[in-house]
Design a protein around this motif. Structure first.
Motif: not given
Lengths: 366, 366, 366, 366
Positions: B79-80, B136
């Motif tokens: 996600k990051r 992440d």
């Protein structure tokens, strides 16, 4: 004590020899107290001191460092205590203003192990009267609901055994191994239990000690006569090992066993006096080639008034029963010699002997 | 990377042998990332792995665990991070959900030293592309104000050296001794300084390292060629010894020196990889016959994203200058072999070599 | 579950309204598991959520966060668990790779209180099936020797209550006050006892709770109906106050009482959800005009697999008996509504209700 | 001193009134010392004491608690010190044997704030001679390489400011906010920096203080005249907030700002004397409804010899330059009145005034 200038005590005459001697009653400085014994207990380290010469030769040094007593004299600056007070005397009596004390290590005040004064740097407690430094800071009032003979277990056995559990940094639900279940090790079992351990392996062989270990919170007994203790522990934990180890017995080789049975990210706490051997061997590989976070701690028990008060509250509240440690009871100061010889000869049913001393004016002295 | 299915890397072919090999590009799981290197550095432990066989034999395993890179692929659950992001890659990339991680020891996730994956359990970073687990959680974005070659010192040198100071539990104004001032030891000096040490003794002999140690906060240089380092330290401290010791060099015998030069009530922190010897010897007497509270710690550095971010902030704010460690600079992936051979041969002026790799699309990749 | 695509659950329909709804069975990501309940318990915070709107309005959100269950599906990357495994489900299920988790605060992963997902950010456990994130890291296998209904007390009551004692930094022999002895507070009493407290004051009034508090280690009951609790505590401690306070009940004004009854150099640990009031008031003067070292802590319980395993070991070893908390027992999922209404109506004899759910294939599912 | 029985000192005559008085020279008990001042500094709390009546009314109490001095008399049991020794006198001089000291809180020895004796429980240091309790434990020898006027900053400013950073539990690379940058706050900035902080926000407005804050390690200045400091901090940190806050200024409302600007899982350390207000308000919601792990600490600085020695070593090694705090310099004891009035009137360019007192026999006294 009125008028007396000398006192009788059981002393180390030299390595391998003990005897009763008469000595001058010590001076009582402005911060100090003189105390007469109500309950005394000999310690394995007394036997090491005399018969193994563990701290070197000593001449005419009165033995003993476990006592509950009654104050017979206080110095001019003592504020909390007065003649007649019954007190728990810790084995370790720090100098509280020293550099080490200010850093959080009062047991090393004035130098490594410097807080251990009785029968080390000065006369011990097996005497008609003995001297206590910084009385306000080092003597705890004996609670009325605790017997002197139960309380004398606090001087060294409880505080040392529990310190092993403190050094091992035990957390809620940890699986712990306590190696050695003599009186100190039994108190390490109890200490681990009081700090929240779940499963507790107690390593020992004498039946009576094993039975008492279970009463103090051990859940599994490991008998080294049944094979390698590391293998037994690993088998019992599906190969994972334990979270924490307390060493309260054995010798310099015990650390290797501890390192081998413990998980990475863990703590080993030692309170065993290591009397022999040049080195403690830490196995390089199992210690994670230096990087396994298997922290190794070893330390003399804290002493002083507050530690005694805190531990005494566990007895007062019924959460700790030290009487289970006492297997042999004597009456009269002169019986401390018999008690000491028991510690030397270690019969199978011995955990700890206690000597109780009574005085006609025990309840009226002031 | 488009269309390519294999990658080139500098590998350990077997004990004592290195060479360039072609391998299949690794799979990228849903939590993972594939990264190409922007800056690489060889480590002494790479030379131990190859030429000493320190972790056992390995065949065709790509070497290297110090890298700054650029993401070329991310898994579906990442996600990051996205393709094109420039990232600091820690040498230690834990599995964050494991039991050890939950207990506060991510570097041992899945088993002792289990967080050390690069060039240990899987291919390392000396490659056209390499695999990072739990991207992440393990990759930190490279701040714009830090050069890749300065940041690559964070992967292992800074975090390992500083961890030595953390393990030694340094407090404000402590007198500290750092044994060993190669690149890790220099970072232990800097780490001790950042944690508030006052006087810092740095034990070393190479002039360039000694000069840099003083710049990083050392106040006294102790040269073992001038005599026993314990005696030198005790003399310099009026016999008191130091408050804390960080071991960042030497061997299994260094611990005895540390124990002898340290006060009771103290901590020894080791981050030196101990490659040889059956046992680490702790001298019984100087360790207070088991009761001196000379705590012994040794641990693999923490890894992961947050540790990298925290340490990177020391560079961004100008409080730590890692460029002082870099004595040799190379350009191009193929030069990592020269850099590695430098680490093997250790010329007198070497602290740390760095290899910078450039790409035409370095600033446009997305 | 075979073939079913929807599930039935007891939901908050809106503030002040509950009802049974039918919802789509959640997706099971690669790290996740789907679980069906074996034992459920409602919590006071469920009633706050519904009837006080404590976390804001929610529509058709399934309630509940205390469960023991059986796995019906696992994601492709789950390694430790399989269909049929019986598991303890913690109320708090962190994302273990997040920044906060790496810093030691998994309960706040992704943002303050972010580890609290059930019936907060997603559907809860009062359902035919529910979703668990990071299953390997968050689910603990139910030991064979613990009943599901006893184990469900671990999900929140034990871990939260014990965390209060952890936050209060309890040491051996400390005198502790636990304010509030509902089910969480009773577990704070037990937690304080497991961490070594001596004297424990339990503040409450309901007879059944007071009786159970004494069984869990309380030594003194303080009834606020008998006068100001601060005065009662100070009187009982000769004006000294207590060493540590755990707050497990009351409201924003309880902290002032805690500050007033505690010694300087001490810790207050709160685990009470504070539902109302703008501010917590700390009395300036009794807080030492800012300098009294009366540390104030408050925190959501840790969750995750390892915490559940550690606490479960206290039950397995017979050191903690959670069944004393259970005053009402139900059978069948639909009875969770009755159990929830009990928590809302709080009859005098209630501590905690439990619902047990049986399945024909409970022992054969795989 | 020979033959003199009285001494002159600058005293609080009553609330709002100061003046020079003549008093009997104090007794010197066996553990004590009498000291004459070499350097003195007034503190904001002296002005609070006199003009705000912060500690209540006092009559003819000599003011001052920041001093470096020279010993003119020692008690019979003093071992480390002798007449003529130049010493750093900490503002806090604990009784080291007290219960609180044994528990690790010497500053509260004998009761909350009990270690603060000068110009509180007894006469202060603005006098021809002053009394120091437990001299061996409380006085540090002045290193030859530190000037008295630089060292007098250690008595309170350095130790208090640094204690704020200690209370905030600062770790390597933390982002920190220091609220208030008077002399104590500047030392909190320096302390945060010495403990390893990365980014440091310093909240203040006076130009000279802001400039010095940057020299002591601040990286960002936040001026409350530019808007709400919480909003400024959140904006500067992309909404994340800071890891730790040190409160060294402001009032009872400052804590709400700290709670709002800090991450969950964090620590707030206060060393600001809170002179007014009934309560400190902790905002319920931003404190995580009681569960955000935003730990709140506030404490009087430790005092005593060892703390002074540790902090002095930072000056001796050139790692801390306290002379930057000194903006006004005076010569002669009588000038302490001018210095005190400066602290009361606070001109814009003031950080800290110092008074140096010289004696003909300064180097020959023994």
């Amino acid at each position: 004590m009125e008028g007396k200038t000398t006192m009788k005590g059981l002393a180390m005459l030299g390595i391998g020899r003990i005897g009763w001697i008469e000595k001058k009653i010590p001076e009582c400085g402005p911060l100090d107290a003189l105390v007469r014994p109500l309950a005394l207990a000999p310690c394995t380290s007394d036997t090491h001191t005399v018969w193994a010469g563990a701290i070197g030769d000593r001449h005419d040094m009165i033995l003993g460092h476990e006592a509950v007593g009654q104050i017979v004299k206080v110095g001019s600056l003592v504020k909390r205590l007065k003649v007649g007070d019954k007190v728990i005397v810790p084995a370790i009596t720090p100098d509280w203003g020293e550099e080490e004390s200010q850093r959080g290590y009062p047991m090393h005040s004035g130098g490594m192990l410097g807080g251990w004064k009785f029968s080390n740097f000065k006369d011990g407690v097996f005497s008609e009267v003995f001297h206590v430094n910084e009385a306000d800071a080092n003597l705890a009032l004996l609670p009325r609901d605790i017997k002197p003979e139960d309380a004398v277990m606090l001087s060294d056995m409880v505080t040392t055994g529990f310190h092993g559990a403190e050094l091992a940094n035990i957390k809620l639900g940890d699986t712990v191994c306590v190696i050695g279940i003599g009186p100190v090790g039994l108190m390490s079992v109890a200490g681990a239990n009081h700090l929240g351990a779940g499963r507790i392996f107690a390593v020992g062989s004498r039946k009576h000690c094993c039975d008492i270990a279970l009463e103090y919170g051990a859940t599994d007994i490991i008998n080294y006569k049944n094979g390698d203790i590391v293998e037994q522990i690993l088998k019992a934990t599906d190969g994972k090992g334990v979270d924490k180890v307390v060493i309260a017995g054995g010798d310099v080789h015990t650390f290797a066993q501890a390192v081998k049975m413990i998980k990475p990210g863990s703590d080993i706490g030692n309170v065993n006096y290591l009397g022999e051997g040049d080195n403690i061997d830490i196995p390089r590989s199992e210690w994670g080639v230096g990087m396994g976070h298997k922290h190794i701690h070893g330390g003399l028990t804290p002493g002083g008034r507050v530690k005694m008060e805190k531990l005494a509250s566990l007895i007062s509240t019924g959460k700790l029963d030290t009487s289970k440690l006492i297997t042999h009871r004597f009456e009269g100061l002169e019986k401390v010699e018999d008690a000491l010889m028991l510690m030397k000869n270690k019969p199978a049913d011995l955990i700890k002997p206690v000597v109780r001393i009574h005085y006609d004016d025990e309840d009226t002295l002031h």
